[in-house]
Every structure is written in structure tokens, then in C-alpha cells.
Write an enzyme that holds these catalytic residues in place. Structure first.
Site, PDB file in Angstrom:
ATOM      1  N   ARG A 472       0.815  -1.204   0.000  1.00 40.11           N
ATOM      2  CA  ARG A 472       0.000   0.000   0.000  1.00 40.11           C
ATOM      3  C   ARG A 472       0.854   1.263   0.000  1.00 40.11           C
ATOM      4  NH1 ARG A 472      -5.042   0.355   3.853  1.00 40.11           N
ATOM      5  NH2 ARG A 472      -3.908  -0.743   5.493  1.00 40.11           N
ATOM      6  N   SER A 533       8.026  -5.034   6.357  1.00 38.08           N
ATOM      7  CA  SER A 533       7.744  -6.145   7.274  1.00 38.08           C
ATOM      8  C   SER A 533       8.694  -7.330   7.113  1.00 38.08           C
ATOM      9  CB  SER A 533       6.303  -6.611   7.070  1.00 38.08           C
ATOM     10  OG  SER A 533       5.464  -5.509   6.992  1.00 38.08           O
ATOM     11  N   ASP A 582       6.288  -3.968  10.582  1.00 35.73           N
ATOM     12  CA  ASP A 582       4.819  -3.859  10.680  1.00 35.73           C
ATOM     13  C   ASP A 582       4.319  -4.012  12.117  1.00 35.73           C
ATOM     14  OD1 ASP A 582       5.546  -6.520  10.626  1.00 35.73           O
ATOM     15  OD2 ASP A 582       3.987  -7.167   9.236  1.00 35.73           O
TER      16      ASP A 582
HETATM   17  C1  G6P Z   1      -0.961  -4.732   8.587  1.00 35.57           C
HETATM   18  C2  G6P Z   1       0.162  -4.051   7.878  1.00 35.57           C
HETATM   19  C3  G6P Z   1       0.976  -4.898   6.971  1.00 35.57           C
HETATM   20  C4  G6P Z   1       1.205  -6.213   7.636  1.00 35.57           C
HETATM   21  C5  G6P Z   1      -0.131  -6.870   7.771  1.00 35.57           C
HETATM   22  C6  G6P Z   1      -0.092  -8.304   8.110  1.00 35.57           C
HETATM   23  O1  G6P Z   1      -2.148  -4.343   8.120  1.00 35.57           O
HETATM   24  O2  G6P Z   1      -0.225  -2.822   7.332  1.00 35.57           O
HETATM   25  O3  G6P Z   1       2.177  -4.290   6.650  1.00 35.57           O
HETATM   26  O4  G6P Z   1       2.183  -6.962   7.068  1.00 35.57           O
HETATM   27  O5  G6P Z   1      -0.921  -6.157   8.672  1.00 35.57           O
HETATM   28  O6  G6P Z   1      -1.165  -8.832   7.505  1.00 35.57           O
HETATM   29  P1  G6P Z   1      -1.203  -9.878   6.291  1.00 35.57           P
HETATM   30  O7  G6P Z   1      -2.232 -10.801   6.755  1.00 35.57           O
HETATM   31  O8  G6P Z   1      -1.619  -9.109   5.097  1.00 35.57           O
HETATM   32  O9  G6P Z   1       0.154 -10.483   6.189  1.00 35.57           O
HETATM   33  C1  BGC Z   2       8.852 -11.000   9.116  1.00 40.71           C
HETATM   34  C2  BGC Z   2       8.551  -9.961  10.145  1.00 40.71           C
HETATM   35  C3  BGC Z   2       7.135  -9.520  10.048  1.00 40.71           C
HETATM   36  C4  BGC Z   2       6.205 -10.684  10.078  1.00 40.71           C
HETATM   37  C5  BGC Z   2       4.750 -10.297   9.974  1.00 40.71           C
HETATM   38  C6  BGC Z   2       7.827 -12.112   9.187  1.00 40.71           C
HETATM   39  O1  BGC Z   2       8.033 -13.007   8.163  1.00 40.71           O
HETATM   40  O2  BGC Z   2      10.124 -11.528   9.304  1.00 40.71           O
HETATM   41  O3  BGC Z   2       9.421  -8.863  10.010  1.00 40.71           O
HETATM   42  O4  BGC Z   2       6.873  -8.639  11.101  1.00 40.71           O
HETATM   43  O5  BGC Z   2       6.517 -11.588   9.070  1.00 40.71           O
HETATM   44  O6  BGC Z   2       4.475  -9.654   8.799  1.00 40.71           O
END
Ligand code: G6P
Ligand code: BGC
Length: 842
Positions: A472, A533, A582
Site C-alpha cells: 500500500r 515487514s 509492521d
Molecule cells: C498490517 C500491515 C501490513 C502487515 C499486515 C499483516 O495491516 O499494514 O504491513 O504486514 O498487517 O497482515 P497480512 O495478513 O496481510 O500479512
Molecule cells: C517477518 C517480520 C514480520 C512478520 C509479519 C515475518 O516473516 O520476518 O518482520 O513482522 O513476518 O508480517
């Protein structure tokens, strides 16, 4: 084809009763013991397993000793066990081939029970004159089994494997090849139960309606006569089983007796005769169609002197009472058949109704016109059907054992979780230690974020959010009034995720330019906060070396590089002021609304946590004052082998098939990117063992990643009607599944997602306990800001996580605050603080 009943506890803890097909291949010797009103019937049934629907049967009937039905439960069950062992000893004497190691026993127990499994049934109430009070609330299967264990049978062992109501047995007995019997009624002697298969879409559920209790809430008051009232008052359970007391033969004689007393008082019958004898309870029993001569004889035996007219009237009263019972039965049956017809969306329902007892003639004309019911008399009571249920129970028990064997390694005990918690704590300490950090699997990375938001942050910022399901770009405006944002989601194709670093960052810049154009921001040089992240070794807020890629990213030339610099290289005009993980973005975003939010948790594609740690505990950063947020990178917990005891064969296979085998081992047990694949591995193993899908593996199911984690959410949400959705998912995977397959599939998903939630809780328990100790508190109150698709979309994950956490960290009061708009907002807040500090320096 016959059918067996399988009562299982559903996820919600509710009782569900499901059918499973009793295949004609069921075979072996089965003992059946049936507790009747005044007898115990024992039966040995041999099923031949060749589709032959006429099994051989030997039986023996024992009369219940006087008073035993109202005494101690132990005496009653001891007696039943004695009957069984006598019968068995005799049978084996005449046919030694029947002597086997273990004989499965089916227990026909026609009283109201709450049944949670085929072999678990808690007695809710006695009826039909039974009243061994100490049995109420107990598991009657267990009582019978322990009574049996006390008997010295010697020849073979008896295992009670199934308990069923007599209606269930009757229904099984009345199934035919062409049409399975789906309704059973017992309308003879004293009881009036009914079994039906409920809504088809929820699979096949056998429901014991216990309709004898119909009317106990007053619904039948309009048709209850003063004679019914007298019968009820004199019964052992006044106010209960009102319907049964109008239709069961045990009561019909009593209704007639009270009617006669009433009519005599009005001088309509027996004028001038002493009717004292009629005041005695139970002097009348009902028999079908007695002629007037017989009526006269019965009345005279009682000491009455009836006239011809009296006899005629008594006969009329009997007919009226029996006729009413039959009409009431038919009305109840009609209601049920219409319901079945409606819920199945059928114009006409064709169904077999198994009937036992004497009172079932003349129903057909009273039935609902849209239902064609064939009333089949049960030829040998419920015995044969009961044997079939027992056979099915035995098969299911074997199946259950095998299923448990497969799932056992995935089921964690409290001790397992405590161990995970302790190991996490150890790894945290190692990660914080200057000397130990390099070899710790939990890296405990400094973030250079020293405060949670305090509400004084201001300004307009660009934010990037990379690493979750969505990439995003956002513009975030932080004012005195609050925060407003606008954002756009962009796709990062796998070819770019796994291509070169240059292409990845060029793509990111293209997306930013597109966003700026759309938002009219091209001329503004807004400071940028970057949610990235992935694990980074940060040297400051705007210097972050990528340690490794995770979650399927592998863009080349990035590991070991400063990610902020890579972004600046791609577009010189970018004013990147802060990079955050994140978890940190989430903690900051939630911290803006709740000052107690000092932990950030992500359970989505990946998993990770951050929290506020005391500087004095951090050997990896200079200084002892204040606090800093630590990005734990707990996804890598276990990469040094400390969790090896937890990994199942399925976890190993999944790990080996990823682009980073041996890495992110904790994450691979918990997060959305892997759970579906673990389930798929289990399904394949179960199919190979013929526990699922009749042993047929579709080629689709053999495709990697075809079983998505979002399926777990749909499947675990499904009960009753929604089982259709499970079928839809399976159809898409080209799998033909039975109802039992769907139920088992749900159990597999539940096991995998429960383990994930529990492990996540064990990790979090280590974090909150450490924070509590850091602050020297008896009780810690803290909020976790949380985000991620698995946490937010799965129906039970968050509840399982929170319950386990409460259990593992009872001195911590932890609230969970789901992040509303992602961690981009948090990155902007960090950027606000950073740019304020930078401005002050200038
Ligand atoms: C949040 C953050 C993202 C993060 C995500 C994890 O909304 O803005 O950066 O990685 O949560 O969620 P997802 O299920 O999309 O991995
Ligand atoms: C990453 C982290 C991240 C997490 C959740 C992991 O795979 O190493 O940095 O916070 O995923 O998105």
C-alpha cells in the site's frame, strides 16, 4: 442398506447426532442388551458381512426382579451385567465358536439421555416407572461397563461400544435396500419416542425427539381432559411427559379407569354397584380390540357387576381413549414428515417409518398428503438394528483411533506450551545479550523507537506498507483533530518479489509516483515513513540492513543492504525519514488511541511481535536509560533447533517445500502462509490411510498450496447448514466427500489452527511475563495492538489465543486491540516524531 448413528461433539460443544452409513459389509458377533419395562432382553447377533440382511440371532429374556427399577442404580446395572454373562455363558456352551477375545456390546436404553458420543450418555430423566435416582446425571455406559467388569465372565471380555434409544434400533432394523428408514416410532407399551433424520444439508443427523415431553410447557392444555389430570397427579412424575401420558399404553388403562370413576359419579354407568375397586391404581391394562364378552369378564374379575349397557359403554370409552392416542401419534408424525419434506425442498416425501409397539394401525389416512410414508412393522424389535449400530460403532472406534494417531503429534498439552513459553523466554534473553545475540534464534532487534505516541505528533506524510498481503501507498495527515488517510493498494507480482532488488524498488517507486499523481501530491516533498515487514538490523530510524527475506520474497541484491538507501537510490527525491517493522507500525497505530498499547502483534502471512523493553536490559544498544521498542522477529524462533521436538512430519514436509527451508520455523507453525499447506499434507496422509475420501486422492489435492488458509476459516465456521460450504470447497478440489469426510476435515483444520493459536499465546505469555518482571509488578495491565489476516478473519483464532494466554500468564491482564487501518498509520506517526527531531536539529 442399513444405517448407524454416530454422535459426535461439534466444535461449538453442542451435541450433534449424525448418521453414518452402515454398510452391508459390517460383520462379526455383537451382543445387544435391551432394558425394557419389566425385562432385560439379551441378544447375540451375527452379521455376515456379505450384504445378507438376515443375520443370525439368539436371544434370552430375563424378568427384572421386583423393586429393582426403583432401588439403587448399582443393583440394576449389576443385574443387567449378570443377565449378559449368563446369556453369554449359555451361548458359548452351545456354540464354542462364539468364544472370542472381546465382544462388542450395544446397549438399548430407552430413557432420556444427553448423548455426546456413541458410548457416552448422561441420563437426564427416568420414565416408565423406573426411578433409580442415584443414576441421574451419570454416564450409563460407564455404569454398565463397570458392572460388567465386576462379573467373572472368564470366557471373553465385553466392551460396551454403543448406547442407543430403542427408536434408533428400530429405525435401523426397518431400513430396506430401496429406501432407508428415516423415521421410527415406538408406540406400543409405554413410550413414545421418535427419531428422524434432520435437515439433509447438515449431513445426516439422527435426532431423538423425545416427544413424550411434548406439552410439558402447557402447549397441550387445551386438549388435556380432567381424566388426564388425575392420571398425571397419581404418576411418579407429575407435570412431566404429558404427551406420553396421553398416548402410552401404560397410561391408557389409567385414563379409562378415571373416566369410569367420573361417569359413575354422574350415574351414567355402574349404577347401584360398588366401584371401590376402580380407585385402585393400575387395575386396568389396555389390550387391543376386546369384544364385549371379554370386557364383561374383565370387569367381573375385578368384582364389578356390569350390565350389558355398562360393558358397551366401557368398550366405547376404551376405543375413544385408544383412538385419541392413535390420532395424536399420527398428528405428531405428520408434523415431522411435513417438516422433513419442507426442509428438503421436496414436493413429495417418500419415506419408510419403522414402527414398533401395538398401536400403529390406521395411521396412513391421517398423514400429511404430500408425504408417502410406508409404515414398516419392526420384525424383531430394535435388536437387529442395535447390532448394526454396534457394528458401526466398532468400526468408527477403530477409525477414531487411527485419526487420533495421525493428529496426536499436533495436539499440545499444557506442559508442551509451558515449555515453549520457557524456551521463548530463554531465546529472548539470548537475543538481548551482547555476546549471545548472534546465535539466538529470536534476534530481538532494536528499532530506535523509544516512545509510544503521545498525541503531539503533527504533519502530512507519505507512507509505504510492504510485506503483507497487500502493498500500500498512503498519505497520512496527523492533526490536532486526529488522523485522516487516503491509500491505494498495488500488486507486487511474484516475478518482482523473486526477481532483482533493483526491479523491486523501481516498481515501488512507480507505484508511489502513480499514487502522488492521483492524489495531486507530485509537487509536495512529503516526508516518508516506510513499513517494511521483514527482519532488519537497524542502525537508526532511517538506516536498516535487511537480514533476510521471508514470506516468499527473495529479490536479489538486497540482503545485507540498507533498505532506506535502496529506496533513496531508486528515486533521489524521496525524503525517507523512518523505517519500521509492521509490528512496530501496528503498536504505534493502536498506541495513538490507547496509551497502554506497548506490544505489537502480527498474525497474517507471517507472524512476529514487538514490545517496549528497558534499555538497561539491552546489551546490543548503548545506554541504560529509558526504553526502546524491540522487534523480536519471533518467526525465526526454533531455527537453532530448540523447537525440534514440536515439529511433526507434516511440518517438516511443508518446511522443505518452501524457498527458505530450516528458516522461520515458528512462523511456519503459525502463520497464514503455511497453515493451509499443513492441512493439505494431513489430508493427503489421511487419504492414503483410507481415513478420508474413500482413499481417493484427487490430483488437485496433490498440488502445492492449493488448500488456502482462508479455507480453514470457512470450514471452521461451518456447522449444520454451512457444511454445504465445505462441500463446495471440496468440489473445487475435485474431491467427492461424504458428510463424515466433511466433519473430519473440519477437525483437521481445527487441530492445526488451535495449535497455531496456542503457540502464539505461549510466545506472547513469555513477552508479557517479562514486561511484568521488568516493571516489578504483581499484576501487569497491557494492551496488544494486533493485525494480520489470520487473526482478523479466522473464526476462533483470537479466542483460542486469548484463552490460552490467560491460562499461561494469569498475572497479566492483556487486552487485544485490532488495528483498524494497518501499520502505515504507525509508520507516519514514527515519521512525525523523526521529522520533528530533525527540524529541531536544523
Ligand atoms: C498490517 C500491515 C501490513 C502487515 C499486515 C499483516 O495491516 O499494514 O504491513 O504486514 O498487517 O497482515 P497480512 O495478513 O496481510 O500479512
Ligand atoms: C517477518 C517480520 C514480520 C512478520 C509479519 C515475518 O516473516 O520476518 O518482520 O513482522 O513476518 O508480517
Amino acid at each position: 442398506m442399513g444405517q448407524g448413528a454416530d454422535f459426535r461433539r461439534s466444535a461449538a460443544g453442542k451435541i450433534s447426532a449424525s448418521y453414518c452409513l452402515c454398510s452391508p459389509t459390517e460383520k462379526g458377533n455383537f451382543l445387544v442388551v435391551e432394558l425394557c419395562q419389566s425385562q432385560v432382553r439379551t441378544l447375540l447377533v451375527t452379521l455376515y458381512g456379505d450384504g445378507n440382511m438376515s443375520p443370525s440371532m439368539v436371544y434370552k429374556i430375563f424378568n427384572l426382579p421386583e423393586g429393582i427399577t426403583q432401588g439403587k442404580g448399582e443393583a440394576l446395572f449389576d443385574f443387567i451385567a449378570q443377565c449378559l454373562s449368563h446369556f453369554l455363558a449359555e451361548t458359548i456352551r452351545s456354540d464354542p465358536s462364539k468364544a472370542e477375545e472381546r465382544l462388542p456390546v450395544g446397549f438399548v436404553f430407552p430413557f432420556t439421555c444427553r448423548q455426546t458420543q456413541l458410548d457416552k450418555a448422561e441420563l437426564l430423566s427416568w420414565s416408565k416407572g423406573f426411578n433409580c435416582n442415584d443414576v441421574l446425571g451419570k454416564d450409563v455406559v460407564e455404569l454398565l461397563q463397570s458392572a460388567i467388569n465386576k462379573q467373572e465372565v472368564g470366557l471373553c471380555h465385553m466392551d460396551v461400544v454403543a448406547l442407543m434409544n430403542d427408536t434408533v434400533g428400530t429405525m435401523m432394523t426397518c431400513s430396506t435396500e430401496a429406501r432407508p428408514c428415516e423415521v421410527a416410532m415406538i408406540v406400543g407399551e409405554t413410550w413414545a419416542y421418535l427419531v428422524e433424520t434432520a435437515d439433509e444439508t447438515s449431513g445426516r443427523m439422527c435426532v431423538n425427539t423425545e416427544w413424550g415431553c411434548f406439552g410439558d410447557d402447557g402447549t397441550l392444555n387445551d386438549i388435556i381432559t380432567p381424566y388426564d389430570e388425575c392420571v398425571d397427579v397419581e404418576s411418579s412424575n407429575p407435570g412431566e411427559k404429558r404427551f406420553e401420558k396421553m398416548v402410552g399404553t401404560l397410561y391408557l388403562g389409567e385414563i379409562v379407569r378415571h373416566a369410569l370413576i367420573g361417569l359413575t359419579a354422574e350415574k351414567a354407568i355402574f349404577t347401584g354397584t360398588d366401584i371401590g375397586v376402580l380407585r385402585e391404581k393400575g387395575v386396568f391394562t389396555m389390550h387391543n380390540e376386546e369384544g364385549t364378552t371379554e370386557v364383561k369378564r374383565i370387569l367381573e374379575v375385578l368384582g364389578l357387576q356390569p350390565s350389558e349397557r355398562d360393558c358397551g359403554r366401557v368398550q366405547q370409552i376404551c376405543r375413544a381413549v385408544v383412538g385419541r392416542a392413535a390420532t395424536l401419534h399420527a398428528t405428531g408424525l405428520a408434523a415431522i414428515l411435513s417438516y422433513m419434506c419442507q426442509t428438503r425442498d421436496m414436493e413429495t416425501l417418500m419415506v419408510n417409518v419403522g414402527m414398533d409397539g401395538e398401536l400403529y394401525k390406521g395411521y396412513r389416512r391421517l398423514l400429511s398428503p404430500e408425504c408417502m410414508a410406508t409404515l414398516l412393522p419392526s420384525r424383531d424389535g430394535s435388536g437387529r438394528g442395535a447390532a448394526m449400530v454396534t457394528a458401526v460403532a466398532l468400526r468408527l472406534a477403530a477409525l477414531r483411533r487411527e485419526v487420533n494417531e495421525v493428529l496426536a503429534p499436533l495436539r499440545l498439552s499444557r506442559a508442551d506450551l509451558e515449555k515453549v513459553q520457557a524456551l521463548m523466554r530463554e531465546e529472548m534473553e539470548r537475543g538481548l545479550g551482547k555476546e549471545t545475540n548472534a546465535t539466538a534464534s529470536v534476534r530481538m532487534l532494536p528499532t530506535y523507537v523509544s516512545h509510544t505516541p503521545d498525541g503531539t505528533e503533527r504533519g502530512d506524510f507519505l507512507a509505504l506498507d510492504l510485506g503483507g498481503t497487500n502493498f500500500r501507498v498512503l498519505v497520512v495527515r496527523v492533526t490536532e483533530e486526529g488522523i485522516t488517510m487516503a491509500s491505494e493498494i498495488y500488486v507486487i507480482p511474484v516475478s518482482i518479489m523473486q526477481g532483482t532488488g533493483e526491479a523491486l524498488f523501481d516498481h515501488i517507486i512507480d507505484c508511489i509516483i502513480d499514487f502522488q499523481t492521483k492524489q495531486n501530491l507530485v509537487t509536495d516533498m512529503l516526508p516518508l515513513g516506510f513499513t517494511f515487514s521483514f527482519p532488519c538490523q537497524q542502525m537508526g530510524l532511517d538506516k536498516a540492513l535487511l537480514l533476510t527475506w521471508t514470506k516468499g520474497f527473495s529479490a536479489s541484491g538486497c540482503v545485507g543492504q540498507d533498505v532506506v538507501q535502496l529506496l533513496r537510490d531508486a528515486a533521489r527525491r524521496m525524503q525517507v525519514v523512518a523505517l519500521v517493522n509492521d509490528t512496530v507500525g501496528t503498536m504505534m497505530a493502536c498506541g495513538y488511541d490507547d496509551p497502554k498499547c506497548e506490544i505489537g502483534l502480527i498474525v497474517g502471512t507471517g507472524t512476529n511481535a514487538c514490545y517496549m523493553e528497558e534499555m538497561r536490559n539491552m546489551g546490543t544498544v548503548e545506554g541504560d536509560q529509558g526504553r526502546m521498542c524491540i522487534n523480536m522477529e519471533w518467526g525465526a524462533f526454533g531455527d537453532n533447533g530448540c523447537l525440534d521436538h514440536l515439529f511433526t512430519h507434516f511440518d517438516q514436509v511443508v518446511d522443505q517445500s518452501t524457498i527458505n527451508p530450516g528458516k522461520q520455523r515458528f512462523e511456519k507453525l503459525i502463520s497464514g502462509m503455511y497453515l493451509g499447506e499443513i492441512v493439505r499434507q494431513i489430508l493427503m496422509a489421511m487419504t492414503e490411510k483410507h481415513l478420508l475420501f474413500q482413499g481417493k486422492l484427487s490430483s488437485k489435492l496433490q498440488t502445492k498450496n492449493i488448500f488456502q488458509t482462508k479455507f480453514l476459516s470457512t470450514i471452521e465456521l461451518s456447522n449444520g447448514l454451512a457444511l454445504r460450504q465445505i462441500q463446495a470447497i471440496l468440489n473445487e478440489l475435485e474431491i467427492e466427500a461424504s458428510f463424515e469426510d466433511s466433519v473430519l476435515l473440519r477437525e483437521v483444520c481445527q487441530t492445526v489452527s488451535l495449535r497455531a493459536a496456542q503457540l502464539c499465546a505461549a510466545g506472547l505469555a513469555a513477552v508479557v511475563e517479562k514486561m511484568r518482571e521488568n516493571q516489578g509488578l504483581e499484576q501487569l495491565s497491557v494492551t496488544v495492538g494486533v493485525d494480520g489476516t489470520l487473526y482478523k478473519l479466522h473464526p476462533c483464532f483470537s479466542t483460542n489465543l486469548q484463552n490460552t494466554l490467560k491460562d499461561l500468564a494469569p498475572n497479566c491482564n492483556v487486552s487485544f486491540m485490532p488495528s483498524e487501518d494497518g501499520s502505515g498509520k504507525g509508520a507516519a506517526l514514527v515519521a512525525a516524531v523523526a521529522s520533528r527531531a530533525a527540524n529541531a536539529m536544523e
